[in-house]
Scaffold this active site. Sequence first.
Site, PDB file in Angstrom:
ATOM      1  N   TYR A  65      15.746   4.530 -12.117  1.00  0.00           N
ATOM      2  CA  TYR A  65      14.533   3.723 -12.279  1.00  0.00           C
ATOM      3  C   TYR A  65      14.717   2.762 -13.454  1.00  0.00           C
ATOM      4  CZ  TYR A  65       9.938   2.486 -14.105  1.00  0.00           C
ATOM      5  OH  TYR A  65       8.869   1.789 -14.613  1.00  0.00           O
ATOM      6  N   LEU A  67       0.818  -1.230   0.000  1.00  0.00           N
ATOM      7  CA  LEU A  67       0.000   0.000   0.000  1.00  0.00           C
ATOM      8  C   LEU A  67       0.850   1.278   0.000  1.00  0.00           C
ATOM      9  CD1 LEU A  67      -2.920  -0.960   2.464  1.00  0.00           C
ATOM     10  CD2 LEU A  67      -2.817  -1.212  -0.023  1.00  0.00           C
ATOM     11  N   ASP A 118       5.302  -6.428   2.379  1.00  0.00           N
ATOM     12  CA  ASP A 118       6.345  -5.726   1.633  1.00  0.00           C
ATOM     13  C   ASP A 118       7.296  -6.764   1.050  1.00  0.00           C
ATOM     14  OD1 ASP A 118       8.687  -4.158   0.976  1.00  0.00           O
ATOM     15  OD2 ASP A 118       7.777  -2.578   2.204  1.00  0.00           O
ATOM     16  N   LYS A 128      14.969  -1.655 -13.964  1.00  0.00           N
ATOM     17  CA  LYS A 128      14.246  -2.508 -14.925  1.00  0.00           C
ATOM     18  C   LYS A 128      15.231  -3.347 -15.729  1.00  0.00           C
ATOM     19  CE  LYS A 128      10.118  -1.248 -13.835  1.00  0.00           C
ATOM     20  NZ  LYS A 128       9.383  -2.173 -12.979  1.00  0.00           N
ATOM     21  N   SER A 186       9.772  -1.961 -18.925  1.00  0.00           N
ATOM     22  CA  SER A 186       9.339  -0.674 -19.449  1.00  0.00           C
ATOM     23  C   SER A 186      10.111  -0.344 -20.718  1.00  0.00           C
ATOM     24  CB  SER A 186       9.636   0.388 -18.384  1.00  0.00           C
ATOM     25  OG  SER A 186       9.563   1.666 -18.948  1.00  0.00           O
TER      26      SER A 186
HETATM   27  N1  LIG Z   1       2.595   3.263 -15.190  1.00  0.00           N
HETATM   28  C1  LIG Z   1       3.580   3.348 -16.068  1.00  0.00           C
HETATM   29  O1  LIG Z   1       3.684   4.323 -16.790  1.00  0.00           O
HETATM   30  C2  LIG Z   1       4.582   2.219 -16.221  1.00  0.00           C
HETATM   31  C3  LIG Z   1       5.347   2.141 -17.402  1.00  0.00           C
HETATM   32  C4  LIG Z   1       6.273   1.106 -17.526  1.00  0.00           C
HETATM   33  C5  LIG Z   1       6.443   0.194 -16.491  1.00  0.00           C
HETATM   34  N2  LIG Z   1       5.699   0.299 -15.353  1.00  0.00           N
HETATM   35  C6  LIG Z   1       5.911  -0.664 -14.265  1.00  0.00           C
HETATM   36  O2  LIG Z   1       4.712  -1.381 -14.038  1.00  0.00           O
HETATM   37  C7  LIG Z   1       4.586  -1.710 -12.666  1.00  0.00           C
HETATM   38  C8  LIG Z   1       3.241  -1.246 -12.163  1.00  0.00           C
HETATM   39  O3  LIG Z   1       3.128   0.152 -12.406  1.00  0.00           O
HETATM   40  P1  LIG Z   1       1.858   0.991 -11.917  1.00  0.00           P
HETATM   41  O4  LIG Z   1       1.748   2.157 -12.825  1.00  0.00           O
HETATM   42  O5  LIG Z   1       0.706   0.102 -11.731  1.00  0.00           O
HETATM   43  O6  LIG Z   1       2.414   1.509 -10.538  1.00  0.00           O
HETATM   44  P2  LIG Z   1       1.683   1.657  -9.113  1.00  0.00           P
HETATM   45  O7  LIG Z   1       2.591   2.436  -8.251  1.00  0.00           O
HETATM   46  O8  LIG Z   1       0.287   2.126  -9.308  1.00  0.00           O
HETATM   47  O9  LIG Z   1       1.636   0.127  -8.619  1.00  0.00           O
HETATM   48  C9  LIG Z   1       2.720  -0.496  -7.995  1.00  0.00           C
HETATM   49  C10 LIG Z   1       2.200  -1.123  -6.725  1.00  0.00           C
HETATM   50  O10 LIG Z   1       3.284  -1.813  -6.073  1.00  0.00           O
HETATM   51  C11 LIG Z   1       3.218  -1.562  -4.689  1.00  0.00           C
HETATM   52  N3  LIG Z   1       4.585  -1.712  -4.164  1.00  0.00           N
HETATM   53  C12 LIG Z   1       5.676  -0.965  -4.445  1.00  0.00           C
HETATM   54  N4  LIG Z   1       6.744  -1.439  -3.779  1.00  0.00           N
HETATM   55  C13 LIG Z   1       6.334  -2.523  -3.088  1.00  0.00           C
HETATM   56  C14 LIG Z   1       6.977  -3.426  -2.203  1.00  0.00           C
HETATM   57  N5  LIG Z   1       8.274  -3.308  -1.886  1.00  0.00           N
HETATM   58  N6  LIG Z   1       6.260  -4.419  -1.656  1.00  0.00           N
HETATM   59  C15 LIG Z   1       4.929  -4.547  -1.943  1.00  0.00           C
HETATM   60  N7  LIG Z   1       4.267  -3.713  -2.764  1.00  0.00           N
HETATM   61  C16 LIG Z   1       4.957  -2.709  -3.315  1.00  0.00           C
HETATM   62  C17 LIG Z   1       2.652  -0.160  -4.561  1.00  0.00           C
HETATM   63  O11 LIG Z   1       2.006   0.068  -3.312  1.00  0.00           O
HETATM   64  C18 LIG Z   1       1.660  -0.097  -5.732  1.00  0.00           C
HETATM   65  O12 LIG Z   1       0.354  -0.490  -5.328  1.00  0.00           O
HETATM   66  C19 LIG Z   1       5.766  -1.049 -11.952  1.00  0.00           C
HETATM   67  O13 LIG Z   1       6.779  -2.022 -11.780  1.00  0.00           O
HETATM   68  C20 LIG Z   1       6.210   0.008 -12.932  1.00  0.00           C
HETATM   69  O14 LIG Z   1       7.578   0.295 -12.818  1.00  0.00           O
HETATM   70  C21 LIG Z   1       4.757   1.280 -15.200  1.00  0.00           C
END
Ligand SMILES: NC(=O)c1ccc[n+]([C@@H]2O[C@H](COP(=O)([O-])OP(=O)(O)OC[C@H]3O[C@@H](n4cnc5c(N)ncnc54)[C@H](O)[C@@H]3O)[C@@H](O)[C@H]2O)c1
Length: 331
Positions: free
Chosen positions: A147, A32, A57, A151, A123
């Site tokens: 970041y 969260l 976590d 990845k 990504s």
């Molecule tokens: N949204 C974008 O533009 C995008 C683009 C390319 C890649 N990504 C990758 O996709 C994935 C999801 O992205 P999103 O946009 O849904 O992000 P988001 O932040 O909405 O979702 C990530 C979730 O992971 C949880 N989280 C983070 N660290 C954690 C940990 N150590 N333990 C448990 N939970 C943890 C967060 O609370 C969050 O709910 C990420 O890895 C992000 O890097 C996102």
Amino acid sequence: MILITGGLGYIGSHTVVKLLEQNKEIIILDNLYNSKIEVLDNIVKITNKKPKFYQTDLLDINGLEEIFQQNHIDCVIHFAGLKAVGESVAEPLKYFNNNITGTINLLITMQKYNCKKIIFSSSATVYGTAETMPLDENSPLGVTNPYGRTKLVIEEMLNDLYESDNEFGIVLLRYFNPIGAHKSGLIGENPNGIPNNLMPYICKVAKGELPQLNVFGNDYDTVDGTGVRDYIHVEDLAEGHVLSYNKIKSTKGIYTYNLGTGNGYSVLQVINAFERANNLKINYKIVDRRPGDVATVYADTNKAEDELGFKAIYGIEDMCRDSWNVHKIDS
Ligand SMILES: NC(=O)c1ccc[n+]([C@@H]2O[C@H](COP(=O)([O-])OP(=O)(O)OC[C@H]3O[C@@H](n4cnc5c(N)ncnc54)[C@H](O)[C@@H]3O)[C@@H](O)[C@H]2O)c1
């Protein structure tokens, strides 16, 4: 059972809904940090199903182990991670620890419990400053910020893991620019504070929470001088995970796919599409280019289409309408 890490986040929650709608048994893990427990309630409202949830976590390896002990997990879809590029430049160790150490903990636990299927959220940022478009999966890799480095390192770790044990089935999904939201408006992306990305920023301007949108540069070599990106509806992206799961549930190997639409839209084209789709006006101002931005980025999606049967179905106006729908309901 499928474990969804980060399953209450933006992309994770949409994927959870799709998997539940297909009657898949899933478990959500999320700490969260960047999501709210209400997302779980909204998932239940949409699907009429309540998945098991652990507020854990990834840095807590004992907590992870408990989840694997208590459930028979045969596949992990790994979304959990921190994703703010600017913050990663200011606090690289936080990113290396959360994203890389968190993933190492996950993989160690998976190996211990003989779980050998994983789909990883990578990504398009791993293509660094590649200039030849469209980007296919063999385009040169490179990173421009911590970041992106997390990845790339995780992709490389997963390649090494597969080399060491060919029983693994691994999919690396390189997302382009996800926007849009579930049509119910109950789940979507609504970051706190000043957003980094175009669509959440446009929505905050439309809502009157921010005075105007800054458009970074109008002198790029593009259709109207503003930067061009490949925006993909989060519902299409979620479908890409379902297709990836269907592929690796019975296949070994490591596979990398771009998930985009293959079409680029400029910032001004997105603003226009948003105004048309929602009958609103967006105040914007052209400001200087942002360091590190490139003119144009879009995907070659042939590999995902040929091997997964993936094809994005939503257009830019659908994406703009659905993004705004979440904010309308929220306000
Ligand atoms: N949204 C974008 O533009 C995008 C683009 C390319 C890649 N990504 C990758 O996709 C994935 C999801 O992205 P999103 O946009 O849904 O992000 P988001 O932040 O909405 O979702 C990530 C979730 O992971 C949880 N989280 C983070 N660290 C954690 C940990 N150590 N333990 C448990 N939970 C943890 C967060 O609370 C969050 O709910 C990420 O890895 C992000 O890097 C996102």
